[in-house]
Design an enzyme around this catalytic site. Structure first.
Site, PDB file in Angstrom:
ATOM      1  N   HIS A 184      33.624   7.072  72.786  1.00  0.00           N
ATOM      2  CA  HIS A 184      33.892   5.684  73.207  1.00  0.00           C
ATOM      3  C   HIS A 184      33.617   5.485  74.692  1.00  0.00           C
ATOM      4  O   HIS A 184      34.387   4.821  75.387  1.00  0.00           O
ATOM      5  CB  HIS A 184      35.357   5.329  72.913  1.00  0.00           C
ATOM      6  CG  HIS A 184      35.670   5.272  71.448  1.00  0.00           C
ATOM      7  ND1 HIS A 184      36.934   5.012  70.956  1.00  0.00           N
ATOM      8  CD2 HIS A 184      34.875   5.436  70.358  1.00  0.00           C
ATOM      9  CE1 HIS A 184      36.895   5.021  69.635  1.00  0.00           C
ATOM     10  NE2 HIS A 184      35.665   5.283  69.249  1.00  0.00           N
TER      11      HIS A 184
HETATM   12  C1  LIG Z   1      30.555  10.325  66.997  1.00  0.00           C
HETATM   13  C2  LIG Z   1      30.960   8.917  67.316  1.00  0.00           C
HETATM   14  C3  LIG Z   1      31.867   8.260  66.486  1.00  0.00           C
HETATM   15  C4  LIG Z   1      32.251   6.949  66.791  1.00  0.00           C
HETATM   16  N1  LIG Z   1      33.086   6.304  65.927  1.00  0.00           N
HETATM   17  C5  LIG Z   1      33.374   5.003  66.137  1.00  0.00           C
HETATM   18  C6  LIG Z   1      34.153   4.291  65.191  1.00  0.00           C
HETATM   19  O1  LIG Z   1      34.580   4.831  64.178  1.00  0.00           O
HETATM   20  N2  LIG Z   1      34.408   2.987  65.431  1.00  0.00           N
HETATM   21  C7  LIG Z   1      33.959   2.352  66.559  1.00  0.00           C
HETATM   22  O2  LIG Z   1      34.264   1.170  66.737  1.00  0.00           O
HETATM   23  N3  LIG Z   1      33.221   3.022  67.475  1.00  0.00           N
HETATM   24  C8  LIG Z   1      32.893   4.314  67.276  1.00  0.00           C
HETATM   25  N4  LIG Z   1      32.109   4.972  68.168  1.00  0.00           N
HETATM   26  C9  LIG Z   1      31.673   4.264  69.377  1.00  0.00           C
HETATM   27  C10 LIG Z   1      30.655   3.151  69.167  1.00  0.00           C
HETATM   28  O3  LIG Z   1      29.787   3.442  68.112  1.00  0.00           O
HETATM   29  C11 LIG Z   1      29.888   2.932  70.475  1.00  0.00           C
HETATM   30  O4  LIG Z   1      30.813   2.608  71.496  1.00  0.00           O
HETATM   31  C12 LIG Z   1      28.868   1.811  70.392  1.00  0.00           C
HETATM   32  O5  LIG Z   1      28.034   1.941  69.279  1.00  0.00           O
HETATM   33  C13 LIG Z   1      28.033   1.801  71.687  1.00  0.00           C
HETATM   34  O6  LIG Z   1      27.270   0.620  71.738  1.00  0.00           O
HETATM   35  P1  LIG Z   1      26.267   0.336  72.953  1.00  0.00           P
HETATM   36  O7  LIG Z   1      25.519  -0.891  72.610  1.00  0.00           O
HETATM   37  O8  LIG Z   1      27.029   0.372  74.222  1.00  0.00           O
HETATM   38  O9  LIG Z   1      25.295   1.583  72.989  1.00  0.00           O
HETATM   39  P2  LIG Z   1      24.438   2.238  71.835  1.00  0.00           P
HETATM   40  O10 LIG Z   1      24.857   1.747  70.497  1.00  0.00           O
HETATM   41  O11 LIG Z   1      24.469   3.696  72.087  1.00  0.00           O
HETATM   42  O12 LIG Z   1      22.979   1.656  72.065  1.00  0.00           O
HETATM   43  C14 LIG Z   1      22.123   2.048  73.081  1.00  0.00           C
HETATM   44  C15 LIG Z   1      20.719   2.084  72.509  1.00  0.00           C
HETATM   45  O13 LIG Z   1      19.789   2.116  73.580  1.00  0.00           O
HETATM   46  C16 LIG Z   1      18.766   3.037  73.284  1.00  0.00           C
HETATM   47  N5  LIG Z   1      18.210   3.493  74.551  1.00  0.00           N
HETATM   48  C17 LIG Z   1      18.843   4.214  75.508  1.00  0.00           C
HETATM   49  N6  LIG Z   1      18.020   4.425  76.560  1.00  0.00           N
HETATM   50  C18 LIG Z   1      16.858   3.810  76.245  1.00  0.00           C
HETATM   51  C19 LIG Z   1      15.635   3.677  76.937  1.00  0.00           C
HETATM   52  N7  LIG Z   1      15.457   4.214  78.138  1.00  0.00           N
HETATM   53  N8  LIG Z   1      14.623   2.994  76.333  1.00  0.00           N
HETATM   54  C20 LIG Z   1      14.793   2.436  75.106  1.00  0.00           C
HETATM   55  N9  LIG Z   1      15.946   2.537  74.413  1.00  0.00           N
HETATM   56  C21 LIG Z   1      16.969   3.218  74.975  1.00  0.00           C
HETATM   57  C22 LIG Z   1      19.491   4.141  72.526  1.00  0.00           C
HETATM   58  O14 LIG Z   1      18.606   4.936  71.807  1.00  0.00           O
HETATM   59  C23 LIG Z   1      20.451   3.327  71.678  1.00  0.00           C
HETATM   60  O15 LIG Z   1      19.861   2.967  70.460  1.00  0.00           O
HETATM   61  C24 LIG Z   1      31.724   6.293  67.937  1.00  0.00           C
HETATM   62  C25 LIG Z   1      30.832   6.960  68.749  1.00  0.00           C
HETATM   63  C26 LIG Z   1      30.443   8.250  68.454  1.00  0.00           C
HETATM   64  C27 LIG Z   1      29.480   8.954  69.366  1.00  0.00           C
END
Ligand SMILES: Cc1cc2nc3c(=O)[nH]c(=O)nc-3n(C[C@H](O)[C@H](O)[C@H](O)COP(=O)(O)OP(=O)(O)OC[C@H]3O[C@@H](n4cnc5c(N)ncnc54)[C@H](O)[C@@H]3O)c2cc1C
Length: 591
Positions: free
Chosen positions: A525
Site C-alpha cells: 500500500h
Molecule cells: C501484493 C499486493 C496486494 C495488494 N492488495 C490490495 C487489496 O487487497 N486491496 C486494495 O485495495 N489494495 C491492494 N493493494 C494496493 C493497490 O493495489 C495499489 O495501491 C494500487 O493498485 C496502486 O495504484 P496506482 O495507480 O497508484 O499504481 P499502479 O496500479 O501500480 O499503476 C502504475 C502503472 O504505471 C506503470 N508504469 C510505471 N512506470 C511507468 C513508465 N515509466 N512508463 C509507463 N508505464 C509505467 C506500471 O507498470 C503500472 O501499470 C495491494 C498491492 C500489492 C502489491
C-alpha cells in the site's frame, strides 16, 4: 449462467489489446497519461468521455491473462513478469529476517497496474482520513467531498450483507463477496461478537467491526482497473489510444517556461518523443511517479545534482513514503479439514466449480476471507481503527508451491525451522496490519539511467510506536483464536519460536516485538511520495488539484499524492482520487 460465465471468459481474452502492438503514435495528443494502473485507467476512461480530446495511455507492462483472473492465485502473480520486482534497501529497523534482509516491494506492471496482482480487498479507509487531508489545507478532500467519487466508480449490485446507504450500483468497478462458504469465516464473525464487536460493513456507517471480505470481483473473477475502466471501452472511444510495453523515460519540460510539453518513451527498443497539447498526467504509482519526476528534473536539488540531472524545480519528491506493514506469519492449527491450501484445491470439483460457476475456494481473494478493523489501547480517536486483522483461509505451513513465501521473502531456513514440522496440517492465519504508521521512508535516485531502479528506503518500524501497536494487534489476533467460537476445532497457536527471537519468552511483548522486526512484510500500500498540500506547505509536491507545483501542464494522479495513508486498503482510494482528478481536469479545461 454456466455458459454465460464461460463465454464471458473467452470473450475477455480474445479481445485484442486496445491498440495495435506496433507503435503508431500521433505527433501530438491533448493528454498523455503515463501508467495504466488503478489511477491511470480511471483518468484515461474519464478524459476520453470528451469526444473532442485525444488521449494516449502509455503502459510499460502487458495485458492480463487467464491466471490473473483467479482470486485465490493472487500471490502467484507477484512471482511473474507482472511485478516490477523491486526490493528495498537494507534497513536496521525492519525486514531483518527476510531474504537478504531486504523487503520485497511488489508493484504491478500491466494494463491495470497493481490491481492486476493485488488481493482485491475492497475497503475505503476511514472518514477521518479524508477530514485530516482537508485539515492539512487540501480543500475539497474531506469525506463529505470524496464520498460521491467512491460511489461513482462502484457497482455493488451483487453485494449481500452491506450497508446499502453507502454503496452504489451501475459504476465500472464490480464489487462482490467471495463465493465460498467458509466454516472458518463463520467462527471468525462469531468470535468478533463474542469479543463485543459489531458485524459491520467496513465501508458503511461502522468502520470498526468484523466482516466478510468485499472484493473487486465479477462472477468470481478479478475486476482489475483494466477490466473495469479500459476493457469496456474497446472500440467505443476512437480518440483513446492505449499502448502496452511502452516505457516512459522522461517528461519533457521547457526549462524556461516550466511547461511540460510531452514525454520520451521507449517501445520495441525505439525511442519516441510524443507531445501533449494540454497536459501530461503521471500515474506511474508511488515508486515510479517520483522516479520519473526526478529523472525529468523535478526533485530535491542536491540529490538531482549528485547524479547530473538539470534541476527544473527543487521539490520534496520521493519523501513521505508510507505503507501498511503486515504480520502474516502466525499459524493457528485446527483439528478438522476446514482450511484452504494449495493442496486442498487441487481437485476437479473445485476447479470445475470455479471455471463453470465462478464459485468455490478459488474465489477467495488472495486467500483472505474476513476483515476486522479494531482499536488497540494506543488508538486515540473514537471510531478510528489503528489495526486491521485479516483472516486467511490457510496458513504458511500449507504454502506447498511457496508462492506466498516468495511474495513475502521468507527464507527457506525459516520455513524449514517453523513450518516444515507442521506441513500439510490444517491451519488458518490471522494477519495483523498496522493502519496508521508513524514511520516515513523515501525514494531516491541511484543514478540518472531511467532503466535502473531507484533506491527504496521505507524505514519500516523506525518509529518504535509502530512496533508497539503491531504487538497489540498480534495479541488481539491470538485472542480471537482463543474465543469459544474457535474452541470446537481445538484451535491452537503454532508455537515453534521464530528464528532470531528464540531466546525471548514465547508470546511475551519482547518476543512479538522481535518477531515484528524480523518478518513483517508490506501489504503493498505504498503512498505519499508526491504529497498533495497547499502552497504554503514546503513538503508538498502537488497542489490540491494535483498539479505539480511550479510546473504547468503536469499532474500526478495515483497513490503517491496521498498526504497521509488511509486506514484501509488503497486500490479504491486511488480510483476515487482519479475520479475526482478527472473532474478537476475537465473543469480546468472548460474555463
Ligand atoms: C501484493 C499486493 C496486494 C495488494 N492488495 C490490495 C487489496 O487487497 N486491496 C486494495 O485495495 N489494495 C491492494 N493493494 C494496493 C493497490 O493495489 C495499489 O495501491 C494500487 O493498485 C496502486 O495504484 P496506482 O495507480 O497508484 O499504481 P499502479 O496500479 O501500480 O499503476 C502504475 C502503472 O504505471 C506503470 N508504469 C510505471 N512506470 C511507468 C513508465 N515509466 N512508463 C509507463 N508505464 C509505467 C506500471 O507498470 C503500472 O501499470 C495491494 C498491492 C500489492 C502489491
Amino acid at each position: 449462467q454456466m455458459f454465460g460465465n464461460l463465454i464471458e471468459t473467452v470473450r475477455l481474452y480474445s479481445d485484442p489489446v486496445l491498440s495495435p502492438p506496433e507503435a503508431d503514435f500521433m505527433y501530438e495528443y491533448d493528454f498523455i497519461v503515463v501508467g495504466a494502473g488503478s489511477g491511470g485507467s480511471v483518468v484515461a476512461n474519464r478524459l476520453s468521455e470528451n469526444w473532442n480530446w485525444t488521449v494516449l495511455l502509455l503502459e510499460a507492462g502487458k495485458d492480463e491473462n487467464l491466471l490473473t483472473d483467479v482470486p485465490l492465485m493472487a500471490a502467484l502473480q507477484t512471482s511473474s513478469s507482472y511485478n516490477w520486482g523491486y526490493k528495498s534497501e537494507v534497513m536496521k529497523s525492519g525486514c531483518l529476517g527476510l531474504i537478504g534482509k531486504r523487503c520485497n516491494i511488489p508493484r504491478g506492471k500491466a494494463l491495470g497496474g497493481t490491481s492486476v496482482m493485488n488481493f482485491m480487498l475492497y475497503t475505503r479507509g476511514n472518514k477521518l482520513d479524508y477530514d485530516e487531508w482537508e485539515s492539512l489545507g487540501n480543500k475539497g478532500w474531506s469525506y463529505k467531498d470524496v464520498f460521491k467519487y467512491f460511489l461513482k466508480s462502484e457497482d455493488c449490485s451483487k453485494c449481500e450483507s452491506i450497508d446499502k446507504d453507502y454503496h452504489a450500483n451501475g459504476g465500472y468497478l464490480k464489487i462482490q463477496h467471495p463465493q465460498y462458504n467458509s466454516p472458518i469465516l463463520k467462527r471468525f464473525l462469531k468470535a468478533g461478537s463474542e469479543l463485543g464487536y459489531k458485524i459491520s460493513d467496513p465501508n458503511g456507517k461502522n468502520h470498526i467491526g468484523f466482516s466478510q471480505a468485499q472484493a473487486t470481483m465479477v462472477n468470481g473473477r478479478r475486476c482489475s482497473a483494466n477490466k473495469a475502466f479500459l476493457k469496456p471501452l474497446l472500440q467505443t472511444r476512437p480518440l483513446l489510444q492505449v499502448t502496452t510495453r511502452a516505457r516512459v523515460t522522461k517528461i519533457l519540460i521547457n526549462p524556461k517556461t516550466k511547461r511540460a510539453y510531452g514525454v520520451e518513451v521507449i517501445k520495441n527498443r525505439i525511442k519516441y518523443v510524443i507531445r501533449a497539447r494540454k497536459e501530461v498526467i503521471v500515474s506511474a504509482g508511488t515508486i515510479n511517479s517520483p522516479h520519473l519526476l526526478m529523472l525529468s528534473g523535478i526533485g530535491p536539488k542536491e540529490d538531482l545534482e549528485k547524479v547530473n540531472i538539470n534541476v527544473i524545480k527543487d521539490a520534496k519528491v520521493g519523501h513521505n513514503l508510507q505503507d501498511h506493514m503486515a504480520f502474516s506469519t502466525l499459524a493457528f492449527l485446527v483439528n478438522q479439514s476446514v482450511t484452504v491450501s494449495d493442496a486442498s484445491v487441487q481437485n476437479p470439483s473445485d476447479v470445475l466449480n470455479y471455471v463453470i460457476n465462478g464459485k468455490g475456494p478459488f474465489t477467495i481473494p488472495g486467500g483472505s476471507l474476513g476483515l476486522a478493523f479494531i482499536q488497540t489501547k494506543y488508538a486515540k480517536k473514537k471510531d478510528y481503527p489503528d489495526m486491521e486483522l485479516v483472516l486467511g483461509a490457510g496458513a504458511l505451513n500449507q504454502d506447498t508451491f511457496g508462492t506466498m513465501r516468495a511474495l513475502l521473502g521468507i527464507p527457506d531456513s525459516f520455513n524449514e525451522r517453523v513450518y516444515v514440522p507442521i506441513t500439510g496440517r490444517p491451519a488458518f492465519a490471522i494477519a495483523t496490519v498496522l493502519m496508521r504508521p508513524k514511520s516515513r521512508g523515501k525514494i531516491q535516485l541511484k543514478d540518472n539511467n531511467p532503466l535502473h531502479w531507484p533506491k527504496i528506503i521505507p524505514n519500516y518500524f523506525q518509529n518504535e510506536d509502530d512496533v508497539k501497536v503491531m504487538v497489540e494487534g498480534i495479541k488481539a489476533a491470538v485472542a480471537v483464536s482463543r474465543t469459544r467460537a474457535f474452541a470446537d476445532l481445538g484451535t491452537r497457536l503454532h508455537d515453534i519460536p521464530f528464528p532470531g527471537c528464540e531466546k525471548l519468552r514465547f508470546e511475551s511483548d519482547e518476543y512479538w516485538s522481535c518477531a515484528v522486526r524480523q518478518v513483517s512484510t508490506t501489504l503493498g500500500h505504498h503512498v505519499g511520495t508526491c504529497k498533495m498540500g497547499p502552497d504554503n506547505h514546503p513538503d508538498a509536491v502537488v497542489d490540491q488539484r494535483l498539479r505539480v507545483k511550479g510546473i504547468q501542464g503536469l499532474r500526478v494522479v495515483d497513490g503517491s499524492v496521498m498526504p497521509n495513508i488511509v486506514a484501509g486498503h488503497t486500490n479504491s482510494v486511488i480510483m476515487m482520487i482519479a475520479e475526482k482528478a478527472s473532474d478537476m481536469i475537465k473543469e480546468d479545461w472548460r474555463r
